[in-house]
Design a protein around this motif. Structure first.
Motif, mmCIF file in Angstrom:
data_model
loop_
_atom_site.group_PDB
_atom_site.id
_atom_site.type_symbol
_atom_site.label_atom_id
_atom_site.label_comp_id
_atom_site.label_asym_id
_atom_site.label_seq_id
_atom_site.Cartn_x
_atom_site.Cartn_y
_atom_site.Cartn_z
ATOM 1 N N ASN A 64 11.078 -14.976 7.892
ATOM 2 C CA ASN A 64 11.429 -14.656 9.340
ATOM 3 C C ASN A 64 11.876 -13.063 9.099
ATOM 4 O OD1 ASN A 64 11.513 -17.063 10.446
ATOM 5 N ND2 ASN A 64 13.593 -17.784 9.702
ATOM 6 N N LEU A 65 12.418 -12.529 8.267
ATOM 7 C CA LEU A 65 12.458 -11.133 7.855
ATOM 8 C C LEU A 65 11.293 -10.366 7.977
ATOM 9 C CD1 LEU A 65 15.626 -10.811 5.574
ATOM 10 C CD2 LEU A 65 15.591 -10.489 8.256
ATOM 11 N N GLN A 66 10.279 -10.961 7.166
ATOM 12 C CA GLN A 66 9.071 -10.317 7.176
ATOM 13 C C GLN A 66 8.355 -10.312 8.489
ATOM 14 O OE1 GLN A 66 7.398 -12.941 4.019
ATOM 15 N NE2 GLN A 66 7.957 -11.406 2.371
ATOM 16 N N LEU A 67 8.440 -11.455 9.268
ATOM 17 C CA LEU A 67 7.753 -11.299 10.502
ATOM 18 C C LEU A 67 8.423 -10.368 11.609
ATOM 19 C CD1 LEU A 67 7.376 -15.291 11.271
ATOM 20 C CD2 LEU A 67 5.588 -13.304 10.851
ATOM 21 N N SER A 68 9.863 -10.264 11.239
ATOM 22 C CA SER A 68 10.554 -9.286 12.313
ATOM 23 C C SER A 68 10.224 -8.024 11.686
ATOM 24 C CB SER A 68 11.929 -9.530 12.010
ATOM 25 O OG SER A 68 12.770 -8.638 12.625
ATOM 26 N N MET A 126 -1.501 -3.645 5.104
ATOM 27 C CA MET A 126 -1.188 -3.589 3.519
ATOM 28 C C MET A 126 0.217 -4.613 3.530
ATOM 29 S SD MET A 126 -0.715 -0.618 0.469
ATOM 30 C CE MET A 126 0.747 -0.111 1.555
ATOM 31 N N LYS A 127 0.971 -4.174 4.474
ATOM 32 C CA LYS A 127 2.444 -5.219 4.478
ATOM 33 C C LYS A 127 2.060 -6.468 4.886
ATOM 34 C CE LYS A 127 6.119 -3.378 3.365
ATOM 35 N NZ LYS A 127 6.693 -3.467 2.207
ATOM 36 N N TYR A 128 1.031 -6.829 5.763
ATOM 37 C CA TYR A 128 0.916 -7.983 6.235
ATOM 38 C C TYR A 128 0.074 -8.811 5.263
ATOM 39 C CZ TYR A 128 -2.222 -11.901 8.051
ATOM 40 O OH TYR A 128 -2.746 -12.962 8.299
ATOM 41 N N GLU A 129 -0.565 -8.258 4.361
ATOM 42 C CA GLU A 129 -1.613 -8.868 3.130
ATOM 43 C C GLU A 129 -0.461 -9.170 2.082
ATOM 44 O OE1 GLU A 129 -4.524 -9.881 3.284
ATOM 45 O OE2 GLU A 129 -5.231 -9.164 5.170
ATOM 46 N N ARG A 130 0.589 -8.308 1.855
ATOM 47 C CA ARG A 130 1.579 -8.627 0.906
ATOM 48 C C ARG A 130 2.322 -9.874 1.316
ATOM 49 N NH1 ARG A 130 4.761 -9.999 -2.125
ATOM 50 N NH2 ARG A 130 6.386 -9.070 -3.330
ATOM 51 N N PHE A 131 2.869 -9.875 2.542
ATOM 52 C CA PHE A 131 3.513 -11.042 3.044
ATOM 53 C C PHE A 131 2.724 -12.312 2.996
ATOM 54 C CE2 PHE A 131 6.595 -8.020 5.795
ATOM 55 C CZ PHE A 131 7.102 -7.529 4.551
ATOM 56 N N LYS A 132 1.502 -12.311 3.548
ATOM 57 C CA LYS A 132 0.604 -13.315 3.601
ATOM 58 C C LYS A 132 0.643 -13.858 2.193
ATOM 59 C CE LYS A 132 -4.217 -14.282 4.510
ATOM 60 N NZ LYS A 132 -5.385 -13.888 5.013
ATOM 61 N N LYS A 133 0.454 -13.442 1.047
ATOM 62 C CA LYS A 133 0.580 -13.696 -0.288
ATOM 63 C C LYS A 133 1.670 -14.730 -0.461
ATOM 64 C CE LYS A 133 -2.800 -10.337 -2.185
ATOM 65 N NZ LYS A 133 -2.727 -9.196 -3.143
ATOM 66 N N MET A 167 12.275 3.746 -0.228
ATOM 67 C CA MET A 167 11.779 3.376 1.351
ATOM 68 C C MET A 167 13.005 2.550 1.728
ATOM 69 S SD MET A 167 7.789 3.027 1.783
ATOM 70 C CE MET A 167 8.072 2.115 3.207
ATOM 71 N N GLY A 168 13.221 1.124 1.249
ATOM 72 C CA GLY A 168 14.169 0.250 1.601
ATOM 73 C C GLY A 168 13.888 -0.916 0.694
ATOM 74 N N ASN A 169 14.733 -1.962 0.692
ATOM 75 C CA ASN A 169 14.827 -3.082 -0.067
ATOM 76 C C ASN A 169 13.669 -4.095 0.413
ATOM 77 O OD1 ASN A 169 17.050 -1.997 -1.104
ATOM 78 N ND2 ASN A 169 18.389 -3.352 0.164
ATOM 79 N N ALA A 170 13.258 -4.836 -0.524
ATOM 80 C CA ALA A 170 11.967 -5.773 -0.554
ATOM 81 C C ALA A 170 12.597 -6.793 0.464
ATOM 82 C CB ALA A 170 11.635 -6.205 -1.861
ATOM 83 N N VAL A 171 11.534 -7.173 1.273
ATOM 84 C CA VAL A 171 11.865 -8.025 2.332
ATOM 85 C C VAL A 171 11.080 -9.217 1.771
ATOM 86 C CG1 VAL A 171 11.534 -8.847 4.743
ATOM 87 C CG2 VAL A 171 11.911 -6.649 4.164
ATOM 88 N N SER A 172 12.045 -10.362 1.711
ATOM 89 C CA SER A 172 11.514 -11.695 1.060
ATOM 90 C C SER A 172 11.489 -13.062 1.722
ATOM 91 C CB SER A 172 12.016 -12.009 -0.528
ATOM 92 O OG SER A 172 13.554 -12.219 -0.141
ATOM 93 N N ASP A 173 12.231 -12.982 3.028
ATOM 94 C CA ASP A 173 12.513 -13.926 3.829
ATOM 95 C C ASP A 173 11.499 -14.088 4.819
ATOM 96 O OD1 ASP A 173 13.998 -14.691 6.681
ATOM 97 O OD2 ASP A 173 14.385 -16.319 4.880
#
Length: 64
Positions: free
Chosen positions: A9-13, A51-58, A1-7
């Protein structure tokens, strides 16, 4: 898929972009000709987004 998003601001984007993609697909869907596969695709998009939201939320809770 792609690289993991850890920042954060990038996650929100990322989430905003994916939500906009969902809205574009939804708007392009003709209710008169939509098939079950189209609805399944929309449901899958929402499930993936959730699923992505829950991951970012953690991640966000860890960084507090």
């Amino acid at each position: 898929m792609g690289n993991a998003v850890s920042d954060q601001n990038l996650q929100l984007s990322y989430l905003k972009t994916r939500l906009n993609m969902f809205l574009e697909v939804l708007e392009a869907l003709d209710p008169e000709t939509a098939e079950l596969e189209d609805i399944d695709r929309l449901i899958q998009m929402i499930d993936d987004l959730e699923m992505k939201y829950e991951r970012f939320k953690k991640d966000w809770e860890k960084s507090r």
